[in-house]
Scaffold this active site. Structure first.
Site, mmCIF file in Angstrom:
data_model
loop_
_atom_site.group_PDB
_atom_site.id
_atom_site.type_symbol
_atom_site.label_atom_id
_atom_site.label_comp_id
_atom_site.label_asym_id
_atom_site.label_seq_id
_atom_site.Cartn_x
_atom_site.Cartn_y
_atom_site.Cartn_z
ATOM 1 N N PHE A 130 0.854 -1.197 0.000
ATOM 2 C CA PHE A 130 0.000 0.000 0.000
ATOM 3 C C PHE A 130 0.885 1.240 0.000
ATOM 4 O O PHE A 130 2.063 1.168 0.367
ATOM 5 C CB PHE A 130 -0.920 -0.010 1.235
ATOM 6 C CG PHE A 130 -2.389 0.005 0.880
ATOM 7 C CD1 PHE A 130 -2.983 -1.076 0.264
ATOM 8 C CD2 PHE A 130 -3.177 1.123 1.162
ATOM 9 C CE1 PHE A 130 -4.343 -1.053 -0.066
ATOM 10 C CE2 PHE A 130 -4.536 1.151 0.842
ATOM 11 C CZ PHE A 130 -5.115 0.066 0.217
ATOM 12 N N GLN A 166 -7.507 14.819 3.521
ATOM 13 C CA GLN A 166 -6.844 13.953 2.536
ATOM 14 C C GLN A 166 -7.587 13.909 1.206
ATOM 15 O O GLN A 166 -8.788 13.669 1.178
ATOM 16 C CB GLN A 166 -6.738 12.536 3.087
ATOM 17 C CG GLN A 166 -6.090 11.570 2.094
ATOM 18 C CD GLN A 166 -5.546 10.336 2.796
ATOM 19 O OE1 GLN A 166 -6.307 9.405 3.061
ATOM 20 N NE2 GLN A 166 -4.264 10.340 3.099
ATOM 21 N N LEU A 198 -14.678 5.731 -4.939
ATOM 22 C CA LEU A 198 -13.261 5.453 -4.768
ATOM 23 C C LEU A 198 -12.794 4.303 -5.649
ATOM 24 O O LEU A 198 -13.431 3.262 -5.707
ATOM 25 C CB LEU A 198 -12.989 5.097 -3.305
ATOM 26 C CG LEU A 198 -11.530 4.765 -3.003
ATOM 27 C CD1 LEU A 198 -10.686 6.020 -3.023
ATOM 28 C CD2 LEU A 198 -11.393 4.056 -1.673
ATOM 29 N N GLU A 208 -6.690 2.196 -3.575
ATOM 30 C CA GLU A 208 -5.237 2.223 -3.722
ATOM 31 C C GLU A 208 -4.696 0.815 -3.981
ATOM 32 O O GLU A 208 -3.601 0.641 -4.516
ATOM 33 C CB GLU A 208 -4.650 2.774 -2.418
ATOM 34 C CG GLU A 208 -3.202 3.116 -2.472
ATOM 35 C CD GLU A 208 -2.834 4.003 -1.287
ATOM 36 O OE1 GLU A 208 -3.300 5.160 -1.231
ATOM 37 O OE2 GLU A 208 -2.088 3.537 -0.416
ATOM 38 N N HIS A 225 -11.232 12.583 0.508
ATOM 39 C CA HIS A 225 -11.400 11.203 0.953
ATOM 40 C C HIS A 225 -11.472 11.014 2.463
ATOM 41 O O HIS A 225 -12.220 10.187 2.956
ATOM 42 C CB HIS A 225 -10.250 10.377 0.399
ATOM 43 C CG HIS A 225 -10.294 8.924 0.748
ATOM 44 N ND1 HIS A 225 -11.363 8.114 0.433
ATOM 45 C CD2 HIS A 225 -9.402 8.128 1.400
ATOM 46 C CE1 HIS A 225 -11.121 6.878 0.868
ATOM 47 N NE2 HIS A 225 -9.955 6.867 1.465
ATOM 48 N N ARG A 244 -2.555 10.757 6.356
ATOM 49 C CA ARG A 244 -2.721 9.362 6.772
ATOM 50 C C ARG A 244 -2.241 8.437 5.660
ATOM 51 O O ARG A 244 -2.483 8.687 4.489
ATOM 52 C CB ARG A 244 -4.204 9.090 7.028
ATOM 53 C CG ARG A 244 -4.528 7.623 7.224
ATOM 54 C CD ARG A 244 -5.992 7.393 7.511
ATOM 55 N NE ARG A 244 -6.852 7.529 6.366
ATOM 56 C CZ ARG A 244 -7.230 6.513 5.569
ATOM 57 N NH1 ARG A 244 -6.794 5.279 5.790
ATOM 58 N NH2 ARG A 244 -8.039 6.726 4.547
HETATM 59 C C1 LIG Z 1 -14.843 4.811 0.015
HETATM 60 C C2 LIG Z 1 -13.918 4.666 1.184
HETATM 61 C C3 LIG Z 1 -12.985 3.644 1.187
HETATM 62 C C4 LIG Z 1 -12.103 3.505 2.267
HETATM 63 N N1 LIG Z 1 -11.186 2.483 2.246
HETATM 64 C C5 LIG Z 1 -10.360 2.317 3.305
HETATM 65 C C6 LIG Z 1 -9.448 1.223 3.360
HETATM 66 O O1 LIG Z 1 -9.389 0.373 2.468
HETATM 67 N N2 LIG Z 1 -8.625 1.111 4.432
HETATM 68 C C7 LIG Z 1 -8.667 2.002 5.459
HETATM 69 O O2 LIG Z 1 -7.900 1.846 6.410
HETATM 70 N N3 LIG Z 1 -9.531 3.045 5.445
HETATM 71 C C8 LIG Z 1 -10.384 3.212 4.401
HETATM 72 N N4 LIG Z 1 -11.266 4.262 4.398
HETATM 73 C C9 LIG Z 1 -11.402 5.081 5.617
HETATM 74 C C10 LIG Z 1 -12.196 4.303 6.664
HETATM 75 O O3 LIG Z 1 -13.077 3.418 6.035
HETATM 76 C C11 LIG Z 1 -12.995 5.220 7.571
HETATM 77 O O4 LIG Z 1 -12.158 6.212 8.089
HETATM 78 C C12 LIG Z 1 -13.602 4.427 8.724
HETATM 79 O O5 LIG Z 1 -14.327 3.326 8.244
HETATM 80 C C13 LIG Z 1 -14.478 5.291 9.584
HETATM 81 O O6 LIG Z 1 -15.125 4.478 10.523
HETATM 82 P P1 LIG Z 1 -15.870 5.097 11.776
HETATM 83 O O7 LIG Z 1 -16.324 3.981 12.603
HETATM 84 O O8 LIG Z 1 -14.994 6.126 12.391
HETATM 85 O O9 LIG Z 1 -17.111 5.898 11.139
HETATM 86 P P2 LIG Z 1 -18.267 5.452 10.127
HETATM 87 O O10 LIG Z 1 -18.089 4.099 9.585
HETATM 88 O O11 LIG Z 1 -18.388 6.572 9.157
HETATM 89 O O12 LIG Z 1 -19.546 5.423 11.065
HETATM 90 C C14 LIG Z 1 -20.072 6.585 11.656
HETATM 91 C C15 LIG Z 1 -21.277 6.212 12.491
HETATM 92 O O13 LIG Z 1 -21.716 7.328 13.239
HETATM 93 C C16 LIG Z 1 -23.116 7.423 13.176
HETATM 94 N N5 LIG Z 1 -23.499 8.841 13.321
HETATM 95 C C17 LIG Z 1 -22.928 9.914 12.737
HETATM 96 N N6 LIG Z 1 -23.581 11.039 13.079
HETATM 97 C C18 LIG Z 1 -24.575 10.671 13.907
HETATM 98 C C19 LIG Z 1 -25.614 11.388 14.585
HETATM 99 N N7 LIG Z 1 -25.757 12.717 14.484
HETATM 100 N N8 LIG Z 1 -26.469 10.686 15.349
HETATM 101 C C20 LIG Z 1 -26.356 9.341 15.462
HETATM 102 N N9 LIG Z 1 -25.392 8.616 14.838
HETATM 103 C C21 LIG Z 1 -24.526 9.282 14.073
HETATM 104 C C22 LIG Z 1 -23.468 6.880 11.813
HETATM 105 O O14 LIG Z 1 -24.800 6.425 11.789
HETATM 106 C C23 LIG Z 1 -22.459 5.739 11.674
HETATM 107 O O15 LIG Z 1 -22.967 4.573 12.241
HETATM 108 C C24 LIG Z 1 -12.156 4.427 3.338
HETATM 109 C C25 LIG Z 1 -13.100 5.432 3.333
HETATM 110 C C26 LIG Z 1 -13.953 5.581 2.256
HETATM 111 C C27 LIG Z 1 -14.904 6.739 2.262
#
Ligand SMILES: Cc1cc2nc3c(=O)[nH]c(=O)nc-3n(C[C@H](O)[C@H](O)[C@H](O)COP(=O)(O)OP(=O)(O)OC[C@H]3O[C@@H](n4cnc5c(N)ncnc54)[C@H](O)[C@@H]3O)c2cc1C
Length: 560
Positions: free
Chosen positions: A107, A221, A233, A236, A335, A370
Site C-alpha cells: 500500500f 486527505q 473510490l 489504492e 477522501h 494518513r
Molecule cells: C470509500 C472509502 C474507502 C475507504 N477504504 C479504506 C481502506 O481500504 N482502508 C482504510 O484503512 N480506510 C479506508 N477508508 C477510511 C475508513 O473506512 C474510515 O475512516 C472508517 O471506516 C471510519 O469508521 P468510523 O467507525 O470512524 O465511522 P463510520 O463508519 O463513518 O460510522 C459513523 C457512524 O456514526 C453514526 N453517526 C454519525 N452522526 C450521527 C448522529 N448525528 N447521530 C447518530 N449517529 C450518528 C453513523 O450512523 C455511523 O454509524 C475508506 C473510506 C472511504 C470513504
C-alpha cells in the site's frame, strides 16, 4: 454514538469489560450502512517477518510528515496485529495465501507488504464481523435511526446525549456515565468526495460546540484515484496490485515526483503530482474536467477477478468500462479527515465523560497525511481502547440525575421547533446552501491552498452562515423528516468547514496534505505542532498549538 467500525468495536469492548453494564449503541443509520462498509483496500498491521513494529511506526510517522505523536503511533502499531487476529477469531473472511496465512498486499507509503484485506471489500467484511459479534452481547442495546443533536454536559462533564428517533421525531435523552463519539468523517463538506452522504461530521461539531477542541482540521486527505463522475473510490489496492498511472502523453508521470515509490507513493504527493500535471496541460480531457488513466490491463483477468473484482464491477456499472481491456479514468477526490476531536491514546477527550475514536477523533497517529489502510486498524485499536477507558472511568461516577436532563430535553425540543421546523418566514433552501458550501470548499480549500483563497473562503462561509439563519423548511412532519435531518447536518458541516478554513489559514507552511502555494516549505521551527481549534461565541475559533511528541524519529526531509 456511531455504528461504524469504531463505534461497534467500542461497544463490544465496553460490554466485554463489564457484562453488567448497559451499553447503548446509537446510530443515525442502520449500522451496516455506516461509511466503513465502503472501505475497499484493507487494514494495515504487522503480522510476520520481515515486517516490524518500528517499520510500521516509521512509515506512519514519515507519511504524517512528522506531525504524528510518536508515542501514540508506537501503541497503535503494537495493538493493530492483535485486533486483526481478534477479527480473524470473530470470523472475518480475510483473503489468504495457499498455506492458509492471512494475505498482505503493498500500500502507498508502506515500505513492506502489510495490508491485509478481504478482496476489495475489506470494510464490508470487517463491519459485518463486528456487527454480528455485537449481537452476541445481551447488554448492548441498539437505537438505530436515532439522530443525536447535542451532548448533555453538566459542570464540565459529559452526561449523555439528546436526539430524536427518526421514525417518530420524538426528542429524548440518553443519560450516561460515559459517551463515546464514533461518528466518522465529514467528507461531505466537499462536493467531490468518496464519502457517503451521511459523513457530515456531526460528532466533531457536537464536541466542538461543547467546548472540546478539534485538532489538526486543516489536514484533509485527497485520494488520487476517484471515479471522475461520482467520486466513487478506486482503491489504492489497484496500484498496490501493480496498476499504474499515465497522463495524456501516455507517460508514467510519477517519475518526476516520487521516482523511488512511483504508484506506491503517499496520497498527498500523488494528488499534487496529478494536479500539477493537469495545470501543465498534460491531463486527459473529459466531461468532468481533467483526468489520468489508471491501467491494470497487464495484470490479466485472473488477478483482476480474484483481487479487484469490485473495481471491475464499479467501473463497468458506472463508466461502461471493462478494466481488463480499458484503462480507468481517475482524478483526485476528497477522501478522509485527518483532523478530529482531540483525544489521547486511550480515546479520552479533555472533557471528563467524553471519549472519541475512529475518523471523528484525532488520537495523533495520522498527522498531516494518513497512510492508506491505517484507518481501519485505527478504528479497531482506538475503538477498543475508548470502550475500555470509558468503563474504567465510569466505575466511580454517579449516574446523572434526571431533573436537569428533563429541562435540557425541553430546551432542545424548543430549539428544533424554533430554529428549524417552525421557521416559516425564511427564504433559503437547505440543498442550495449545502451545494454552495461544497463548491466553495472544492474551489478554495482543495489540494493546493493560498492565503487569498482561504480568505475568500472565510468571507463566503460567513455569507453561507447568514443564509443558514434564514432557512426555510417545507416539511414540518415528524416522521422521517429528512429535510430536518439534512438541515441539522448542514449546521454541523458549517462548523466543520469553519475549523478547516481557519486552521488552514493560520498554518503558514506546507506539510503533508496541507499545501500552501504561498508557503511551499515545511517549517518545523514554528509548526511542528498540532492546531487546536476551540469554539467561541465570536466570529471564529480560537486557535492554540501543542508541540508534537517525538520519541525516536527526528523530522527529516520527506522524499520518496
Ligand atoms: C470509500 C472509502 C474507502 C475507504 N477504504 C479504506 C481502506 O481500504 N482502508 C482504510 O484503512 N480506510 C479506508 N477508508 C477510511 C475508513 O473506512 C474510515 O475512516 C472508517 O471506516 C471510519 O469508521 P468510523 O467507525 O470512524 O465511522 P463510520 O463508519 O463513518 O460510522 C459513523 C457512524 O456514526 C453514526 N453517526 C454519525 N452522526 C450521527 C448522529 N448525528 N447521530 C447518530 N449517529 C450518528 C453513523 O450512523 C455511523 O454509524 C475508506 C473510506 C472511504 C470513504
Amino acid at each position: 454514538m456511531g455504528g461504524g467500525l469504531a463505534g461497534i468495536r467500542a461497544a463490544i469492548a465496553a460490554a466485554e469489560t463489564d457484562p453488567k453494564l448497559r451499553v447503548a449503541m446509537v446510530s443515525k443509520v442502520y449500522p451496516m450502512r455506516s461509511h466503513t462498509v465502503s472501505a475497499e483496500g484493507g487494514c494495515a498491521a504487522v503480522l510476520r517477518e520481515p515486517d516490524s513494529f518500528d517499520g510500521h511506526a516509521f512509515d506512519t510517522i514519515k507519511g504524517s510528515d512528522y506531525l504524528a505523536d510518536q508515542d501514540v503511533v508506537e501503541v497503535f502499531v503494537r495493538e493493530a496485529p492483535l485486533e486483526v487476529i481478534q477479527m480473524e477469531h470473530w470470523g472475518c473472511p480475510w483473503s489468504r495465501e495457499p498455506d492458509g496465512r492471512i494475505s498482505v498486499r503493498p500500500f502507498g507509503g508502506m515500505t513492506t507488504w502489510r495490508t491485509c484485506f478481504a478482496a476489495d471489500k475489506s470494510g464490508f467484511h470487517m463491519l459485518h464481523t463486528v456487527f454480528q459479534t455485537s449481537l452476541q452481547f445481551a447488554n448492548i442495546e441498539r437505537l438505530d435511526e436515532f439522530f443525536v443533536t447535542s451532548l448533555i454536559t453538566e459542570d464540565g462533564r459529559c452526561e449523555g446525549v439528546i436526539g430524536f428517533d427518526m421514525r417518530s421525531g420524538e426528542v429524548r435523552s440518553l443519560a450516561a456515565r460515559a459517551v463515546i463519539l464514533a461518528t466518522g468523517g465529514n467528507g461531505r463538506i466537499y462536493a467531490f468526495t468518496t464519502n457517503g452522504a451521511i459523513c457530515t461530521g456531526d460528532g466533531m461539531a457536537l464536541a466542538y460546540r461543547a467546548g472540546v477542541p478539534l485538532k489538526d482540521m486543516e489536514f484533509v486527505q485527497f485520494h488520487p484515484t476517484g471515479m471522475p463522475s461520482t467520486g466513487i473510490l478506486i482503491t489504492e489496492a489497484v496500484r498496490g496490485e501493480g496498476g499504474y498511472l499515465t497522463n495524456a502523453e501516455g507517460e508514467r508521470f510519477l517519475e518526476r515526483y516520487v521516482p523511488n515509490k512511483m504508484e506506491l507513493g503517499p496520497r498527498d504527493i500523488i494528488s499534487r503530482a496529478m494536479v500539477t500535471e493537469f495545470e501543465a496541460g498534460r491531463g486527459l480531457k473529459g466531461e468532468y474536467g481533467d483526468y489520468m488513466n489508471l491501467d491494470v490491463r497487464h495484470l490479466g483477468s485472473e488477478v483482476i477477478n480474484r483481487k479487484l473484482p469490485f473495481m471491475r464491477e464499479l467501473m463497468g456499472e458506472y463508466m461502461g468500462i471493462d478494466i481488463v481491456t480499458d484503462p480507468m479514468p481517475v482524478r483526485p477526490v476528497e477522501h478522509y479527515m485527518m483532523g478530529g476531536i482531540d483525544t489521547d491514546a486511550s480515546g479520552r477527550t479533555p472533557m471528563p465523560g467524553l471519549y472519541a475514536a475512529g475518523e471523528c477523533a484525532n488520537a495523533g497517529i495520522n498527522g498531516a497525511n494518513r497512510l492508506g489502510s491505517n484507518s481501519l486498524p485505527e478504528c479497531l485499536v482506538f475503538g477498543a481502547a475508548a470502550g475500555r477507558a470509558a468503563v474504567h472511568d465510569a466505575r466511580g461516577v454517579k449516574a446523572p440525575g434526571s431533573n436537569p436532563i428533563a429541562g435540557l430535553v425541553k430546551d432542545e425540543t424548543r430549539r428544533i421547533e424554533a430554529d428549524f421546523l417552525g421557521r416559516s418566514s425564511g427564504t433559503e433552501r437547505v440543498g442550495e446552501i449545502r451545494e454552495d458550501l461544497q463548491k466553495m470548499m472544492d474551489a478554495q480549500v482543495g489540494v493546493f491552498r493560498t492565503g487569498d483563497g482561504l480568505k475568500t473562503a472565510v468571507k463566503e462561509l460567513a455569507e453561507l452562515r447568514d443564509r443558514f439563519a434564514r432557512l426555510k423548511l417545507d416539511d414540518h412532519s415528524r416522521t422521517f423528516n429528512t429535510e430536518l435531518v439534512t438541515a441539522l447536518e448542514l449546521e454541523n458541516m458549517l462548523d466543520g468547514a469553519e475549523t478547516i478554513i481557519e486552521s488552514a489559514l493560520a498554518r503558514q507552511e506546507s506539510r503533508g496534505s496541507h499545501a500552501r502555494r504561498d508557503f511551499p516549505d515545511r517549517n518545523d521551527e514554528k509548526y511542528l505542532a498540532h492546531t487546536l481549534a476551540y469554539h467561541t461565541r465570536g466570529a471564529k475559533p480560537r486557535l492554540e498549538y501543542r508541540p508534537v511528541r517525538i520519541t525516536q524519529w527526528q523530522p527529516q526531509a520527506r522524499s520518496y
